[in-house]
Enzyme design. Structure first.
Site, short mmCIF file in Angstrom:
data_model
loop_
_atom_site.label_atom_id
_atom_site.label_comp_id
_atom_site.label_asym_id
_atom_site.label_seq_id
_atom_site.Cartn_x
_atom_site.Cartn_y
_atom_site.Cartn_z
N CYS A 20 0.83 -1.19 0.00
CA CYS A 20 0.00 0.00 0.00
C CYS A 20 0.87 1.26 0.00
O CYS A 20 2.07 1.21 0.26
CB CYS A 20 -0.88 0.00 1.24
SG CYS A 20 -1.85 -1.50 1.39
N ARG A 25 3.39 1.21 -6.94
CA ARG A 25 3.48 0.12 -5.96
C ARG A 25 2.36 -0.90 -6.14
O ARG A 25 2.34 -1.94 -5.49
CB ARG A 25 3.42 0.71 -4.55
CG ARG A 25 4.53 1.70 -4.27
CD ARG A 25 4.14 2.66 -3.16
NE ARG A 25 4.10 2.02 -1.88
CZ ARG A 25 5.13 1.99 -1.04
NH1 ARG A 25 6.26 2.56 -1.40
NH2 ARG A 25 5.05 1.40 0.11
N TRP A 28 -3.36 -2.06 -1.58
CA TRP A 28 -3.11 -3.31 -2.33
C TRP A 28 -3.72 -4.38 -1.45
O TRP A 28 -3.15 -4.71 -0.40
CB TRP A 28 -1.62 -3.51 -2.54
CG TRP A 28 -1.28 -4.70 -3.39
CD1 TRP A 28 -1.78 -5.02 -4.62
CD2 TRP A 28 -0.35 -5.76 -3.08
NE1 TRP A 28 -1.22 -6.19 -5.07
CE2 TRP A 28 -0.35 -6.66 -4.16
CE3 TRP A 28 0.46 -6.02 -2.01
CZ2 TRP A 28 0.45 -7.81 -4.19
CZ3 TRP A 28 1.26 -7.16 -2.03
CH2 TRP A 28 1.24 -8.03 -3.11
N ASN A 34 -0.20 0.54 6.09
CA ASN A 34 0.48 -0.33 5.14
C ASN A 34 1.10 -1.46 5.94
O ASN A 34 1.84 -1.22 6.89
CB ASN A 34 1.58 0.44 4.39
CG ASN A 34 2.35 -0.48 3.45
OD1 ASN A 34 1.81 -1.49 3.01
ND2 ASN A 34 3.59 -0.16 3.18
N GLY A 35 0.76 -2.70 5.58
CA GLY A 35 1.32 -3.86 6.30
C GLY A 35 0.22 -4.87 6.56
O GLY A 35 -0.86 -4.81 5.97
N GLU A 67 16.24 -15.72 -14.75
CA GLU A 67 15.86 -14.30 -14.77
C GLU A 67 15.13 -13.95 -16.06
O GLU A 67 14.12 -13.25 -16.06
CB GLU A 67 17.09 -13.42 -14.58
CG GLU A 67 16.81 -11.93 -14.57
CD GLU A 67 15.82 -11.49 -13.50
OE1 GLU A 67 15.52 -12.28 -12.58
OE2 GLU A 67 15.32 -10.37 -13.61
N LYS A 125 11.32 -12.47 -16.18
CA LYS A 125 11.03 -11.21 -16.87
C LYS A 125 9.89 -11.40 -17.87
O LYS A 125 8.94 -10.65 -17.92
CB LYS A 125 12.28 -10.69 -17.59
CG LYS A 125 13.34 -10.13 -16.68
CD LYS A 125 13.07 -8.74 -16.17
CE LYS A 125 12.48 -8.59 -14.81
NZ LYS A 125 12.89 -9.33 -13.69
N GLU A 134 6.38 -12.40 -16.03
CA GLU A 134 5.73 -11.46 -15.09
C GLU A 134 5.16 -10.24 -15.81
O GLU A 134 4.24 -9.60 -15.30
CB GLU A 134 6.67 -11.04 -13.97
CG GLU A 134 7.84 -10.19 -14.37
CD GLU A 134 8.62 -9.72 -13.13
OE1 GLU A 134 8.02 -9.51 -12.07
OE2 GLU A 134 9.84 -9.60 -13.23
N HIS A 186 15.31 -34.90 -18.57
CA HIS A 186 14.75 -35.75 -17.49
C HIS A 186 13.26 -35.51 -17.31
O HIS A 186 12.75 -35.51 -16.21
CB HIS A 186 15.51 -35.46 -16.18
CG HIS A 186 16.95 -35.82 -16.27
ND1 HIS A 186 17.40 -37.13 -16.27
CD2 HIS A 186 18.04 -35.05 -16.43
CE1 HIS A 186 18.71 -37.14 -16.39
NE2 HIS A 186 19.13 -35.90 -16.50
N LYS A 207 5.42 -3.80 -6.39
CA LYS A 207 6.86 -3.58 -6.48
C LYS A 207 7.59 -4.21 -5.30
O LYS A 207 8.70 -4.67 -5.42
CB LYS A 207 7.18 -2.09 -6.54
CG LYS A 207 8.66 -1.77 -6.72
CD LYS A 207 9.25 -2.41 -7.97
CE LYS A 207 10.73 -2.19 -8.10
NZ LYS A 207 11.33 -3.00 -9.18
#
Ligand code: AGP
Length: 607
Positions: free
Chosen positions: A2, A27, A74, A100-101, A480, A484, A487, A503, A602
């Site tokens: 948030c 965010r 959020w 926020n939390g 990575e 990328k 997402e 395998h 984020k």
């Protein structure tokens, strides 16, 4: 995660709150609201984007008052709705709070407050705070805040206003970020500095359980015993342009192109007279000499940095390196060697899993070095030592420049470890440093040839599946590259150690399945190419990232991107660039919201 903004000063607060919240949109959020105090507290909330708030308040002009708090939510507890949007208030609407939390014990607290006759209107954890403040308030906001602080478990940053205390803005935090901004005739709170940079760059970073009491002219801070404490004023150096798009279509592309500078900014200040200086870490060469093991911990891309760093550090030094996903580490029962050093890698410095892992390790009396991009973040403040990456604000949810800055931070550390432990001599040491300093220019060269990647990526907007494979450091880069892509384009992809594909998962390869192979490591290049041939023989379409020593690859691959030849230990910094661009341009071709992908934020400050 948030976003919180608060203001107390001479000017009308609503437009300032709306402006500040707009700087925190990156965010990720799903509803928003503000509370403004004039003669009484007025609340305006909306589901969805900030524009709803602007519409309801005529851009903040139809709600007057010079004290207020704002919030972008959020959702974690309760659907994104107007009722669940913050600010939350007590029944009389004379106390308002934004949060926020996550309040982990909110159910118990809620039941207790219901037992005391309080009624709840939302599904959120936050609302319980408004009622508890009401319950414990006996005329002194600081005392009421202290009482709730000691009863709440979890993470929080609260912004609070009390109708009985006009002109006073309160804030307190535990584990969630919060910054206090101060100027001549106004004071601010924010979850992140960009929200208030337009007004001030003079800030206080408050620690856990410290309470801020702000008025138009004054900032006071109290500890959890209610005693006044002194705080050091800091100054934010980077400017808003650094947090704006700078002419690029998306923050992500801007941040991809910032990487050469970011690498220089992170490397150069640490090379003095041809030698690496890490004095800022205060780890001392004694500790670096005596550690028996390294533990590298992170989430997502930060974890991928750890995987690449493991190969590099074990190649250069005599130290075994363990790499863990923070969310796994904190629940396994690792048998940690006392003579170890743990490295927590986190761009935001607020990732809940990584913060929890840090605390677990510190509880074992093992030093923790944090590699962090956000100054004053929780992980930065709780670590034994901090290695700041100087990537500047990374706005795009998908990390690029911070990832690259973390990589070179690990290179610096690995080279220094190797040298102080006598694993390399002065010639190798200086040669590695020279190789490291070549990376920014090499990245510029890759970025100068983005058109081919853009053209190739546009052909894959409709793809359903992709594979990314590599061995060793190339495998870390494959992870990575896969992340990328998925997402931001929402296309499913898997990263596989190239030798592992046979395998089982090679059964998924069909005619035209795109397989991206990263092949920069000389010692295992042929092995990787044999895996590429296995995929091709089953109909796969092959995109290889390699360097110009392997021009023969043209006979096998369908599409090749060459990166400049560099020290193989540092190749991840180069081979990741084409994959960042590939993921970006596929997402753009699909019309995705590149900077704010669905379901993502984020910084993941909840478990
Ligand atoms: C990376 O593109 C993702 N946004 C995500 O995996 C991120 O790396 C992860 O959440 C860790 O974040 P941190 O570095 O802020 O701790």
């Amino acid at each position: 995660m948030c976003g919180i903004v608060g203001f107390v000063g001479k000017q009308q607060t609503a437009p300032i709150l709306l402006d500040g919240l707009s700087k925190l949109e990156y965010r990720g959020y799903d509803s928003a609201g503000i509370a403004v105090f004039n003669d009484k507290i007025e609340i305006v909330k909306t589901k969805g984007k900030l524009q709803g708030l602007r519409d309801l308040t005529a851009d903040g002009t139809n709600i007057s008052g010079s004290l207020g708090i704002g919030h972008t939510r959020w959702a974690t507890h309760g659907e994104p709705t107007v009722t669940n949007a913050h600010p939350h208030t007590n029944k009389e609407v004379n106390i308002a709070v934004v949060h926020n939390g996550i309040i982990e014990n909110y159910q118990i607290l809620r039941e207790k407050m219901i037992g005391r006759g309080y009624e709840f209107v939302s599904e959120t954890d936050t609302e319980v705070i408004a009622h508890m403040l009401d319950y414990y308030y006996e005329g002194d906001p600081i005392k009421a805040i202290i009482k709730i602080m000691h009863r709440v478990k979890g993470s929080y940053a609260f912004g609070i206003i009390f109708e009985s205390h006009p002109g006073e803005l309160y804030a307190v935090r535990k584990d969630s970020p919060l910054v206090v901004g101060t100027s001549e005739d106004a004071n601010y709170i924010a979850s992140d500095a960009p929200a208030i940079l337009k007004y001030t760059r003079d800030v206080y970073f408050i620690n856990n359980f410290e309470i801020a009491k702000l008025t138009e002219k004054c900032c006071e801070f109290f500890n959890e015993d209610g005693e006044l404490i002194e705080k050091e004023l800091s100054r934010i150096e980077w400017d808003m342009e650094a947090a704006e798009k700078g002419g690029y279509e998306h923050f992500m592309l801007k941040e991809i192109y910032e990487q050469p500078k970011v690498l220089s900014d992170t490397i150069s200040p640490r090379i003095v007279n041809g030698c690496i200086t890490l004095d800022e870490l205060e780890l001392g060469s004694d500790l670096l000499k005596k550690i028996n093991r390294l533990y590298i911990i992170g989430c997502g891309s930060a974890y991928h940095v750890g995987v690449a760093a493991k190969y590099m550090i074990e190649e250069l030094t005599d130290i075994p390196v363990e790499v863990d996903l923070a969310s796994e580490f904190r629940y396994r029962n690792p048998k940690m060697d006392k003579n170890s050093l743990a490295i927590i890698i986190s761009q935001s410095g607020e990732t809940a899993d990584s913060l929890a892992a840090l605390r677990d390790i510190k509880g074992r009396d093992i030093p923790v070095l944090a590699i962090v991009n956000v100054v004053g973040s929780s992980i930065a403040r709780e670590a034994t030592s901090v290695f700041y990456t100087w990537a500047g604000p990374e706005i795009s949810v998908a990390t690029t420049k911070a990832y690259s800055a973390q990589l070179v931070s690990c290179y610096l550390l690995g080279i220094q470890l190797a040298f102080v432990r006598g694993c390399i001599d002065i010639n190798e040491y200086q040669s590695l440093i020279v190789d490291l300093q070549k990376l920014p220019e090499a990245i510029k060269e890759i970025l100068g040839n983005k058109e081919r990647i853009q053209w190739f990526a546009s052909k894959y907007a409709a793809a359903k599946d992709m594979f990314f494979i590599g061995r060793g450091i190339d495998y870390a880069v494959s992870m990575e590259g896969s992340l990328k892509l998925k997402e931001i384009s929402y296309i499913h992809s898997e990263a596989y150690a190239a030798g592992e594909l046979k395998h089982g998962s090679i059964s998924l390869i069909e005619d035209g399945t795109l397989c991206v192979a990263v092949a920069t490591q000389p010692s295992i290049y042929d092995k990787t190419i044999s895996n590429v041939v296995e995929v091709k023989s089953r109909g796969g379409y092959i995109f290889v990232v390699t360097n110009k020593e392997h021009i023969d690859i043209e006979d096998t691959a369908d599409f090749v991107v060459y990166v400049p030849v560099c020290n193989p230990l540092f190749a991840a910094s180069l081979s990741v660039i084409p994959l960042q661009l590939f993921g970006y341009y596929v997402a753009v071709a699909k019309g995705c919201d590149v900077d704010k992908p669905r379901n993502l934020a984020k910084s993941v400050t909840v478990e």
